[in-house]
Design a protein around this motif. Sequence first.
Motif, PDB file in Angstrom:
ATOM      1  N   PHE A 405      -7.265  17.466  16.603  1.00 67.13           N
ATOM      2  CA  PHE A 405      -7.068  18.382  17.730  1.00 67.13           C
ATOM      3  C   PHE A 405      -6.534  17.635  18.953  1.00 67.13           C
ATOM      4  O   PHE A 405      -5.654  18.128  19.671  1.00 67.13           O
ATOM      5  CB  PHE A 405      -8.381  19.081  18.062  1.00 67.13           C
ATOM      6  N   ASP A 411      -5.129  23.223  15.494  1.00 69.59           N
ATOM      7  CA  ASP A 411      -5.307  24.116  16.645  1.00 69.59           C
ATOM      8  C   ASP A 411      -6.783  24.209  17.045  1.00 69.59           C
ATOM      9  O   ASP A 411      -7.676  23.721  16.358  1.00 69.59           O
ATOM     10  CB  ASP A 411      -4.735  25.503  16.334  1.00 69.59           C
ATOM     11  N   ARG A 412      -7.005  24.874  18.179  1.00 72.62           N
ATOM     12  CA  ARG A 412      -8.359  24.989  18.735  1.00 72.62           C
ATOM     13  C   ARG A 412      -9.265  25.822  17.821  1.00 72.62           C
ATOM     14  O   ARG A 412     -10.456  25.528  17.687  1.00 72.62           O
ATOM     15  CB  ARG A 412      -8.296  25.618  20.122  1.00 72.62           C
ATOM     16  N   THR A 416     -12.772  24.532  16.438  1.00 78.89           N
ATOM     17  CA  THR A 416     -14.002  25.251  16.780  1.00 78.89           C
ATOM     18  C   THR A 416     -14.748  25.675  15.522  1.00 78.89           C
ATOM     19  O   THR A 416     -15.991  25.630  15.468  1.00 78.89           O
ATOM     20  CB  THR A 416     -13.690  26.488  17.646  1.00 78.89           C
TER      21      THR A 416
END
Length: 466
Positions: A405, A411-412, A416
């Motif tokens: 990341f 991607d976020r 997450t």
Amino acid sequence: MRRALSITVLIAFTGIAGCTTYHPRPIAPAPLAQQFERRSLASEALHAYVARETGHDVTPWPPAVWSREMLTLAAFYYNPALDVVRAQWGTAKAGIDVASAIPNPVLQLPFQYNNPNPGPGARFTWGPSLDIPIETAHKRGYRVDQATHLSEAARLNIINAAWTVRAQVRAAMLAVYAADERITSLSARAEAERQIAVMSRHRLAVGQYSQPDVDAAVLADTQAQSDLAAARSAEQDARAQLAAAIGVPITALDGVTLDLAAFGTVPPAPPAANAQRAAIFHRADLLASLADYAAAESALQLEVAKQYPDIHLGPGYTYDTGTNKIGFGLAGITLPIFDQNQGGIKEAEAKRKEVAVRTGALQDRILGDLAHALARYQSSLEALQLSDAHLASARRQLDSQAAAFSSGNTDRLTFTQAKADYQTSETARLNAEVAVQEAAGALEDAMQQPLGHEAVNSTLSEETTR
């Protein structure tokens, strides 16, 4: 005759003058409830008790952080279960006084009116006499032995009850520890799932996600929030459980900081031989059962001794129509002709056998519980090692996703999701850790001895009552 009457009256009034008077001590529910509500961990009476039991003053008082040992001492002070067994010990000790009492003589005052008068004096026969019992065959000694063994069993019941209270405090504090750790882990997971749900909706809006993907993310978010709410409720329940184990209202724990660090360490399993030795020689309930058996032995000895009659001396004075008579005879001897107390002996023998069987059954159960507790503890340690390895692997995966990341290679949302997955692994590891601590508590209960170097200093004598 008047002198004999005066002596008789003097003996009677002397005995009455030494009697204990009755003092009523009524109890009512309302004052008892008020007394319970006033209990506090900041009590100065509790402070004095803790200082006496630990052998040193505790300053400042109350302590800023309460350890398991301190809360256990508070439970020893407040928990009503210990008050009950202490009172039972007091009753048993009073039984020794009853057993050791020497039988009182019996004052007899016969009176007879004679008509016609056979003698030159007054026409009645009167005179005080005593019936002085003398026990034979060591009966009093056997009664004292029996009462002493029963008193020892009652004293050991205090230690057994104290261990039960200690186990209740430990279980409640472990529940608080588990709930607090779950709240921390689930808070992070709930936050990650909330972010995933938000990002999923954004992607749905731009056409990158389908509705089922969003629904799955929202469901995971809802489940995480529900799990977090359940953990917070469990924390409140655990504190209520701890207050009940200590014997104080739940408000007494408001603002109290608990030292739960001991649950983060895992002592090694003791060798099976050492654990078995500890269980046999330290279990208070087994020692109390042995004391009950010794009492049954003394009871049998007493019944055997009852085959031999007691002696009753009967000295006295008699005024018999003008003639003064002084007697020194025997008031009576029970002749063991018909029964010879065989019924009482058989009953005592059966009671001794019953206690022996009960003691053997208790020891078998203790050894069985110990073997089960050892196996459970060993398997839970192995499961914890596997959980540690799994968590370490999840940690490496999370670190890899964090690096990707940071470098822009992922991607976020993916990062997450990795954080949420890691929190799931952390929760699984916490469950394994709690299982180890529960198994450790079961093993300690089986031995009635703490693992490692933990110890609780308390004599649990009659001086510990308030």
